[in-house]
Design a protein around this motif. Structure first.
Motif, mmCIF file in Angstrom:
data_model
loop_
_atom_site.group_PDB
_atom_site.id
_atom_site.type_symbol
_atom_site.label_atom_id
_atom_site.label_comp_id
_atom_site.label_asym_id
_atom_site.label_seq_id
_atom_site.Cartn_x
_atom_site.Cartn_y
_atom_site.Cartn_z
ATOM 1 N N GLY A 164 0.929 -1.111 0.027
ATOM 2 C CA GLY A 164 -0.104 -0.008 0.020
ATOM 3 C C GLY A 164 0.787 1.262 -0.184
ATOM 4 N N PHE A 165 1.995 1.092 -0.534
ATOM 5 C CA PHE A 165 2.919 2.527 -0.596
ATOM 6 C C PHE A 165 3.363 2.567 -2.060
ATOM 7 C CE2 PHE A 165 2.659 1.282 3.851
ATOM 8 C CZ PHE A 165 2.448 2.474 4.428
ATOM 9 N N LEU A 166 3.284 3.447 -2.561
ATOM 10 C CA LEU A 166 3.682 3.523 -4.006
ATOM 11 C C LEU A 166 4.473 4.791 -4.314
ATOM 12 C CD1 LEU A 166 0.123 3.133 -5.682
ATOM 13 C CD2 LEU A 166 1.764 1.236 -5.086
ATOM 14 N N VAL A 167 5.515 4.525 -5.334
ATOM 15 C CA VAL A 167 6.311 5.712 -5.552
ATOM 16 C C VAL A 167 6.163 5.866 -7.161
ATOM 17 C CG1 VAL A 167 8.242 3.906 -6.030
ATOM 18 C CG2 VAL A 167 8.858 6.202 -5.501
ATOM 19 N N GLY A 168 6.313 6.914 -7.429
ATOM 20 C CA GLY A 168 6.547 7.486 -8.834
ATOM 21 C C GLY A 168 8.019 7.685 -9.146
ATOM 22 N N SER A 217 5.235 10.262 -4.240
ATOM 23 C CA SER A 217 4.880 9.209 -3.142
ATOM 24 C C SER A 217 3.245 9.127 -2.829
ATOM 25 C CB SER A 217 5.773 9.171 -1.746
ATOM 26 O OG SER A 217 5.384 10.516 -1.082
ATOM 27 N N LEU A 218 2.857 7.776 -2.518
ATOM 28 C CA LEU A 218 1.414 8.065 -2.008
ATOM 29 C C LEU A 218 1.374 6.497 -1.148
ATOM 30 C CD1 LEU A 218 -1.343 9.144 -2.506
ATOM 31 C CD2 LEU A 218 -1.730 7.298 -4.281
ATOM 32 N N SER A 219 0.695 6.928 0.060
ATOM 33 C CA SER A 219 0.218 5.597 0.639
ATOM 34 C C SER A 219 -1.260 5.523 0.585
ATOM 35 C CB SER A 219 0.629 5.741 2.172
ATOM 36 O OG SER A 219 -0.274 6.949 2.850
ATOM 37 N N PHE A 260 -7.075 4.033 3.790
ATOM 38 C CA PHE A 260 -6.703 5.370 4.130
ATOM 39 C C PHE A 260 -5.436 5.863 3.228
ATOM 40 C CE2 PHE A 260 -5.492 8.916 6.465
ATOM 41 C CZ PHE A 260 -6.773 9.443 7.252
ATOM 42 N N LEU A 261 -5.604 7.005 2.815
ATOM 43 C CA LEU A 261 -4.752 7.504 1.676
ATOM 44 C C LEU A 261 -3.811 8.643 2.190
ATOM 45 C CD1 LEU A 261 -5.871 8.292 -1.809
ATOM 46 C CD2 LEU A 261 -4.500 10.001 -0.600
ATOM 47 N N GLY A 262 -2.526 8.662 2.221
ATOM 48 C CA GLY A 262 -1.787 9.593 2.670
ATOM 49 C C GLY A 262 -0.416 9.825 1.875
ATOM 50 N N PHE A 263 0.704 10.581 2.564
ATOM 51 C CA PHE A 263 1.835 10.730 1.939
ATOM 52 C C PHE A 263 1.861 11.248 0.577
ATOM 53 C CE2 PHE A 263 3.594 7.997 5.196
ATOM 54 C CZ PHE A 263 4.666 8.829 5.785
ATOM 55 N N TYR A 264 0.759 12.033 0.045
ATOM 56 C CA TYR A 264 0.668 12.243 -1.309
ATOM 57 C C TYR A 264 1.480 13.476 -1.620
ATOM 58 C CZ TYR A 264 -1.715 13.252 -5.598
ATOM 59 O OH TYR A 264 -1.992 13.694 -6.926
ATOM 60 N N ILE A 265 2.801 13.038 -2.224
ATOM 61 C CA ILE A 265 3.779 14.145 -2.392
ATOM 62 C C ILE A 265 4.412 13.868 -3.901
ATOM 63 C CG2 ILE A 265 6.068 15.067 -1.334
ATOM 64 C CD1 ILE A 265 5.501 13.567 1.253
ATOM 65 N N LEU A 308 -0.013 8.804 -10.180
ATOM 66 C CA LEU A 308 0.206 7.956 -9.120
ATOM 67 C C LEU A 308 -1.195 8.167 -8.119
ATOM 68 C CD1 LEU A 308 2.397 6.621 -7.143
ATOM 69 C CD2 LEU A 308 2.646 9.139 -6.173
ATOM 70 N N TRP A 309 -1.822 8.883 -8.209
ATOM 71 C CA TRP A 309 -3.206 8.910 -7.451
ATOM 72 C C TRP A 309 -4.159 7.791 -8.128
ATOM 73 C CZ3 TRP A 309 -5.593 11.717 -3.567
ATOM 74 C CH2 TRP A 309 -7.003 11.802 -3.858
ATOM 75 N N GLN A 310 -4.461 7.717 -9.487
ATOM 76 C CA GLN A 310 -5.058 6.909 -9.950
ATOM 77 C C GLN A 310 -4.619 5.287 -9.870
ATOM 78 O OE1 GLN A 310 -4.780 8.766 -14.079
ATOM 79 N NE2 GLN A 310 -6.853 8.735 -14.037
#
Length: 292
Positions: free
Chosen positions: A51-55, A64-66, A76-81, A95-97
């Motif tokens: 559940g932790f993604l990197v672009g 980044s996105l969790s 739960f969504l977080g770390f959207y940077i 990344l969001w999609q």
């Protein structure tokens, strides 16, 4: 999960983060002023390693996105940077999609900066309430009548039952890691054979954060806050103490003000899908903006 496409002048791809890359995302969060805990990454990653993604732009991390999946179809969504030098080119949207695909079928929560509310609405998120981050120095002394014990001495099923009643999903694995973070203190308020409150304080890049903070009433919450602050001081803690209070809990807002904390900033708690029913009257401090 891996998705590649050309964007701008380079090759962009999205995949699941390594554990080391999550440390990088936590550093980015620090640079954004979000003040993560010193040891959050390990507890976060264990909840949902996928559940932790990197672009990646030309193989280098730029976003980044969790998107952590909890049991019971809640995420739960977080770390959207997106790093400043890579913004405005669609990398965050891609990344969001990908993140929302990971959470397909879930009700999804987030704590976003208020300025981004309209963007989140475009993806179907609806505002539930605001959270207010309070910070400052706690007063010394002030011991109350509440009986407080090390939370790790309380039967663990009682802690998980309280957390599951006040959070939209059961998360025993996360909770076990959270109360054992290096440098953290976890206290439980007990009485009449019941757990009447629970709180954790942990060291952050700037000062300390209390979260979660659950209590049957404001008196129990106050005793927990002051006792947790004292334990941080006893460990050589320096810097301010922070508490993220759901605004609908008016008693929590008053408590933060009464113990000398002042508003720092606020976030918007939003949900995609039906908003879960949680007892915010007993939530005096949320656990984290990253995992809820």
């Amino acid at each position: 999960m891996e998705r590649s496409e050309g964007q701008g002048t380079g090759s962009y791809s999205v995949r699941v983060m390594s554990r080391g890359e999550l440390d990088l995302a936590v550093e980015w969060a620090r640079l954004e002023g979000w003040n993560p805990g010193l040891h959050d990454a390990g507890a976060f990653h264990a909840v949902d390693p996928a559940g932790f993604l990197v672009g990646l732009l030309d193989g280098q991390p730029v976003a980044s996105l969790s998107v952590v999946r909890y049991p019971g179809n809640f995420g739960f969504l977080g770390f959207y940077i997106v790093r400043p030098e890579a913004r405005g080119r669609g990398y965050g949207w891609t990344l969001w999609q990908a993140g929302l695909r990971h959470l397909e079928g879930c009700t999804v929560g987030l704590d976003g900066v208020v300025a981004q509310q309209d963007n989140y609405r475009k993806s179907g998120f609806a505002l539930s309430h605001r959270n207010i981050r309070f910070g400052g120095s706690l007063p010394e002394g002030g011991a109350g009548a509440t009986r407080l014990v090390d939370a790790r001495t309380v039967p663990f099923d009682r802690l998980t039952a309280l957390d599951a009643a006040l959070f939209p999903a059961s998360r025993p694995g996360f909770l076990a890691n959270w109360i054992s973070l290096p440098g953290a203190t976890a206290l439980a308020a007990v009485g009449d054979g019941d757990v009447r409150g629970f709180g954790v304080i942990r060291p952050c890049h700037d000062g300390w954060k209390i979260g979660p903070l659950y209590a049957a009433d404001a008196a129990v919450a106050r005793d927990l806050v002051l006792a947790l602050g004292r334990t941080a001081g006893a460990k050589g803690g320096v810097g301010p103490v922070f508490l993220d209070v759901p605004e609908p809990n008016a008693a929590g807002v008053r408590l933060a003000e009464e113990v000398g904390l002042s508003p720092q900033f606020e976030t918007a708690r939003m949900y995609l899908g039906p908003a879960p029913a949680t007892g915010l009257g007993r939530v005096f401090g949320i656990t984290s903006f990253e995992l809820g």
